[in-house]
Scaffold this motif. Sequence first.
Motif, mmCIF file in Angstrom:
data_model
loop_
_atom_site.group_PDB
_atom_site.id
_atom_site.type_symbol
_atom_site.label_atom_id
_atom_site.label_comp_id
_atom_site.label_asym_id
_atom_site.label_seq_id
_atom_site.Cartn_x
_atom_site.Cartn_y
_atom_site.Cartn_z
ATOM 1 N N GLY A 31 12.226 -1.363 -6.339
ATOM 2 C CA GLY A 31 13.329 -2.141 -6.894
ATOM 3 C C GLY A 31 14.690 -1.496 -6.756
ATOM 4 N N GLY A 32 14.826 -0.530 -5.869
ATOM 5 C CA GLY A 32 16.129 0.074 -5.644
ATOM 6 C C GLY A 32 16.026 1.557 -5.381
ATOM 7 N N GLY A 33 17.186 2.149 -5.195
ATOM 8 C CA GLY A 33 17.254 3.571 -4.919
ATOM 9 C C GLY A 33 17.675 3.814 -3.490
ATOM 10 N N GLY A 34 18.059 5.025 -3.213
ATOM 11 C CA GLY A 34 18.496 5.356 -1.870
ATOM 12 C C GLY A 34 19.912 4.891 -1.627
ATOM 13 N N GLU A 35 20.348 5.031 -0.401
ATOM 14 C CA GLU A 35 21.735 4.731 -0.055
ATOM 15 C C GLU A 35 21.949 3.281 0.387
ATOM 16 O OE1 GLU A 35 23.018 7.555 2.839
ATOM 17 O OE2 GLU A 35 22.399 9.260 1.621
ATOM 18 N N LEU A 36 20.899 2.594 0.799
ATOM 19 C CA LEU A 36 21.041 1.230 1.303
ATOM 20 C C LEU A 36 20.760 0.208 0.212
ATOM 21 C CD1 LEU A 36 19.178 1.552 4.708
ATOM 22 C CD2 LEU A 36 21.634 1.526 4.326
ATOM 23 N N SER A 37 21.333 -0.963 0.371
ATOM 24 C CA SER A 37 21.076 -2.039 -0.590
ATOM 25 C C SER A 37 19.674 -2.616 -0.355
ATOM 26 C CB SER A 37 22.123 -3.142 -0.431
ATOM 27 O OG SER A 37 21.932 -3.817 0.804
ATOM 28 N N LEU A 38 19.147 -3.229 -1.388
ATOM 29 C CA LEU A 38 17.835 -3.868 -1.246
ATOM 30 C C LEU A 38 17.877 -5.001 -0.236
ATOM 31 C CD1 LEU A 38 16.459 -3.980 -4.899
ATOM 32 C CD2 LEU A 38 15.618 -2.650 -2.975
ATOM 33 N N THR A 39 18.997 -5.695 -0.156
ATOM 34 C CA THR A 39 19.129 -6.785 0.811
ATOM 35 C C THR A 39 19.003 -6.264 2.237
ATOM 36 O OG1 THR A 39 20.602 -7.906 -0.727
ATOM 37 C CG2 THR A 39 20.585 -8.705 1.526
ATOM 38 N N ALA A 40 19.660 -5.155 2.534
ATOM 39 C CA ALA A 40 19.576 -4.566 3.876
ATOM 40 C C ALA A 40 18.153 -4.096 4.162
ATOM 41 C CB ALA A 40 20.552 -3.407 4.008
ATOM 42 N N ARG A 41 17.505 -3.516 3.171
ATOM 43 C CA ARG A 41 16.118 -3.061 3.361
ATOM 44 C C ARG A 41 15.192 -4.246 3.619
ATOM 45 N NH1 ARG A 41 15.745 2.281 2.295
ATOM 46 N NH2 ARG A 41 17.256 3.202 0.900
ATOM 47 N N ARG A 42 15.379 -5.321 2.870
ATOM 48 C CA ARG A 42 14.543 -6.515 3.076
ATOM 49 C C ARG A 42 14.780 -7.116 4.460
ATOM 50 N NH1 ARG A 42 16.230 -7.973 -2.415
ATOM 51 N NH2 ARG A 42 14.562 -7.286 -3.796
ATOM 52 N N ARG A 43 16.043 -7.171 4.866
ATOM 53 C CA ARG A 43 16.346 -7.690 6.210
ATOM 54 C C ARG A 43 15.607 -6.899 7.267
ATOM 55 N NH1 ARG A 43 21.819 -8.602 4.707
ATOM 56 N NH2 ARG A 43 22.307 -6.469 5.265
ATOM 57 N N PHE A 44 15.648 -5.570 7.162
ATOM 58 C CA PHE A 44 14.975 -4.730 8.138
ATOM 59 C C PHE A 44 13.465 -4.978 8.123
ATOM 60 C CE2 PHE A 44 12.704 -0.950 9.458
ATOM 61 C CZ PHE A 44 13.249 -0.745 10.707
ATOM 62 N N LEU A 45 12.884 -5.100 6.936
ATOM 63 C CA LEU A 45 11.436 -5.332 6.850
ATOM 64 C C LEU A 45 11.048 -6.676 7.462
ATOM 65 C CD1 LEU A 45 10.672 -3.846 3.330
ATOM 66 C CD2 LEU A 45 9.940 -2.948 5.558
ATOM 67 N N TRP A 46 11.875 -7.701 7.273
ATOM 68 C CA TRP A 46 11.573 -8.997 7.891
ATOM 69 C C TRP A 46 11.630 -8.909 9.412
ATOM 70 C CZ3 TRP A 46 8.768 -12.421 5.880
ATOM 71 C CH2 TRP A 46 8.808 -12.709 4.527
ATOM 72 N N VAL A 47 12.602 -8.185 9.931
ATOM 73 C CA VAL A 47 12.688 -7.999 11.385
ATOM 74 C C VAL A 47 11.477 -7.225 11.883
ATOM 75 C CG1 VAL A 47 13.990 -6.860 13.220
ATOM 76 C CG2 VAL A 47 15.182 -8.208 11.503
ATOM 77 N N SER A 78 17.651 14.618 -1.093
ATOM 78 C CA SER A 78 17.703 13.320 -1.758
ATOM 79 C C SER A 78 16.316 12.699 -1.856
ATOM 80 C CB SER A 78 18.642 12.381 -0.999
ATOM 81 O OG SER A 78 18.071 12.022 0.234
ATOM 82 N N THR A 79 16.207 11.726 -2.744
ATOM 83 C CA THR A 79 14.944 11.001 -2.893
ATOM 84 C C THR A 79 14.589 10.291 -1.594
ATOM 85 O OG1 THR A 79 15.453 10.642 -5.228
ATOM 86 C CG2 THR A 79 13.769 9.238 -4.257
ATOM 87 N N GLU A 80 15.601 9.759 -0.934
ATOM 88 C CA GLU A 80 15.356 9.044 0.316
ATOM 89 C C GLU A 80 14.773 9.973 1.386
ATOM 90 O OE1 GLU A 80 17.386 5.594 2.995
ATOM 91 O OE2 GLU A 80 18.372 6.318 1.200
ATOM 92 N N SER A 81 15.293 11.193 1.454
ATOM 93 C CA SER A 81 14.753 12.164 2.420
ATOM 94 C C SER A 81 13.302 12.524 2.103
ATOM 95 C CB SER A 81 15.603 13.435 2.427
ATOM 96 O OG SER A 81 16.890 13.159 2.896
ATOM 97 N N LYS A 82 13.012 12.658 0.827
ATOM 98 C CA LYS A 82 11.627 12.966 0.426
ATOM 99 C C LYS A 82 10.683 11.831 0.811
ATOM 100 C CE LYS A 82 13.048 15.803 -3.494
ATOM 101 N NZ LYS A 82 13.129 15.874 -4.961
ATOM 102 N N VAL A 83 11.123 10.603 0.564
ATOM 103 C CA VAL A 83 10.283 9.446 0.902
ATOM 104 C C VAL A 83 10.103 9.345 2.418
ATOM 105 C CG1 VAL A 83 10.133 6.926 0.795
ATOM 106 C CG2 VAL A 83 10.897 8.215 -1.200
ATOM 107 N N GLN A 84 11.158 9.602 3.167
ATOM 108 C CA GLN A 84 11.054 9.582 4.628
ATOM 109 C C GLN A 84 10.097 10.652 5.125
ATOM 110 O OE1 GLN A 84 15.178 9.942 5.680
ATOM 111 N NE2 GLN A 84 15.469 7.729 5.821
ATOM 112 N N ALA A 85 10.120 11.823 4.520
ATOM 113 C CA ALA A 85 9.203 12.895 4.914
ATOM 114 C C ALA A 85 7.758 12.495 4.636
ATOM 115 C CB ALA A 85 9.556 14.184 4.177
ATOM 116 N N VAL A 86 7.516 11.880 3.500
ATOM 117 C CA VAL A 86 6.158 11.420 3.175
ATOM 118 C C VAL A 86 5.719 10.341 4.159
ATOM 119 C CG1 VAL A 86 4.772 10.205 1.449
ATOM 120 C CG2 VAL A 86 6.279 12.070 0.749
#
Length: 129
Positions: free
Chosen positions: A58-74, A3-11
């Motif tokens: 602006g999106g992609g992967g399995e998680l919502s952008l809201t969840a990703r933003r929450r994690f980044l703020w934490v 998946s794209t998410e796995s590729k981004v995580q590897a990078v």
Amino acid sequence: MVSTESKVQAVAAVVALAVLAVGASLLDLSLWWTQPLLVGVFESIVFGGTHLYFVVRGGGGELSLTARRRFLWVLVAFLALVPLTVLVGDATIGPVAARRLLMGALGGIAVIYLVLEGVAGYRVTTTPD
């Protein structure tokens, strides 16, 4: 298929390892603060890098952008408060130790984050398709 998410995580992991290697070669590892600093930077890149990439994109992967933003703020809150907790020493704010207040803030942020993620996960599983 990868998946794209796995590729981004590897990078992100490769970038984090490179930063770790460069940091270890440039900093004096005998100082007490360099190893925690490098580990903190490494973990921030590994865990935050993928989320940041998808938020900027602006999106992609399995998680919502809201969840990703929450994690980044934490992550940003922890990156600010943890070093401050270490550096504050024995300072007090009135009758209360500053370190105790900062640790309470960190714990509160973690609990609020977990509750928000739990509520969001519950809503996803209970909403009809």
